[in-house]
Design an enzyme around this catalytic site. Structure first.
Site, PDB file in Angstrom:
ATOM      1  CG  HIS A  50      -2.099  -0.941   1.196  1.00 24.15           C
ATOM      2  ND1 HIS A  50      -3.103  -0.972   2.123  1.00 24.15           N
ATOM      3  CD2 HIS A  50      -2.086  -2.117   0.490  1.00 24.15           C
ATOM      4  CE1 HIS A  50      -3.808  -2.044   1.933  1.00 24.15           C
ATOM      5  NE2 HIS A  50      -3.346  -2.672   0.781  1.00 24.15           N
ATOM      6  CD  GLU A  52      -1.679   4.287   3.523  1.00 23.04           C
ATOM      7  OE1 GLU A  52      -2.646   4.559   3.950  1.00 23.04           O
ATOM      8  OE2 GLU A  52      -1.213   3.266   2.565  1.00 23.04           O
ATOM      9  CB  CYS A  81      -6.373  -0.057   5.307  1.00 25.86           C
ATOM     10  SG  CYS A  81      -4.523  -0.907   5.070  1.00 25.86           S
ATOM     11  CB  CYS A  84      -1.719   1.581   6.131  1.00 24.85           C
ATOM     12  SG  CYS A  84      -1.490   0.789   4.522  1.00 24.85           S
TER      13      CYS A  84
END
Length: 148
Positions: A50, A52, A81, A84
């Site tokens: 992801h 991040e 999320c 993350c």
């Protein structure tokens, strides 16, 4: 929130516009961008890549800061999320600024597990500042365009 936050969130949103998947993140420490997700987001190398996490990895590699991101700030085009946010808390970031919400992503781009970021933030060792929805309309526009 301040003008600097607005400038940095716009950079994260710009990254999301050109990334393979419409998410972007940067890590700022001591007033300097030290990590960026750029186009290596979401399933580029794995489904756990992801924005991040890519920005954290970039900061760690570029500045040799493994385990030393305490006090850094995460700017991300979409609300982190659960996974993350866990990484952000583990690295002891002092602040998270995000644009679109997980619900915005769910509604306009892909299914999301909706979590309560404030509940997750309670697990932080130090108080973490969270700025929500900064330039949300810009980020939602990117999700909507990419979701069509």
């Amino acid at each position: 929130m301040n003008n600097i936050d607005e400038q940095y969130i716009d950079i994260a949103i710009e990254i999301s516009e050109s990334a393979k998947y419409p998410y972007g993140a940067i890590v700022v420490k001591d007033g300097e961008i030290i990590g960026r997700s750029d186009d290596k987001t979401l399933m580029e190398t794995s489904m756990y890549s992801h924005a991040e996490l890519e920005a954290i990895e970039s900061a760690s590699k570029n500045k040799n800061l493994y385990g030393d991101l305490k006090g850094a700030i995460m700017y991300v085009s979409c609300e982190p999320c659960m996974m993350c946010m866990g990484a952000i808390l583990y690295e002891e970031f002092s602040k998270v600024v995000y644009a679109a919400t997980l619900q915005d992503s769910n509604d306009n781009y892909c299914p999301e597990m909706i979590t309560n970021i404030d509940e997750l933030a309670k697990y932080s060792k130090e108080k973490i500042e969270i700025i929500k929805g900064l330039h949300r309309d810009k980020a939602v526009k990117v999700l909507r365009m990419r979701g069509e």
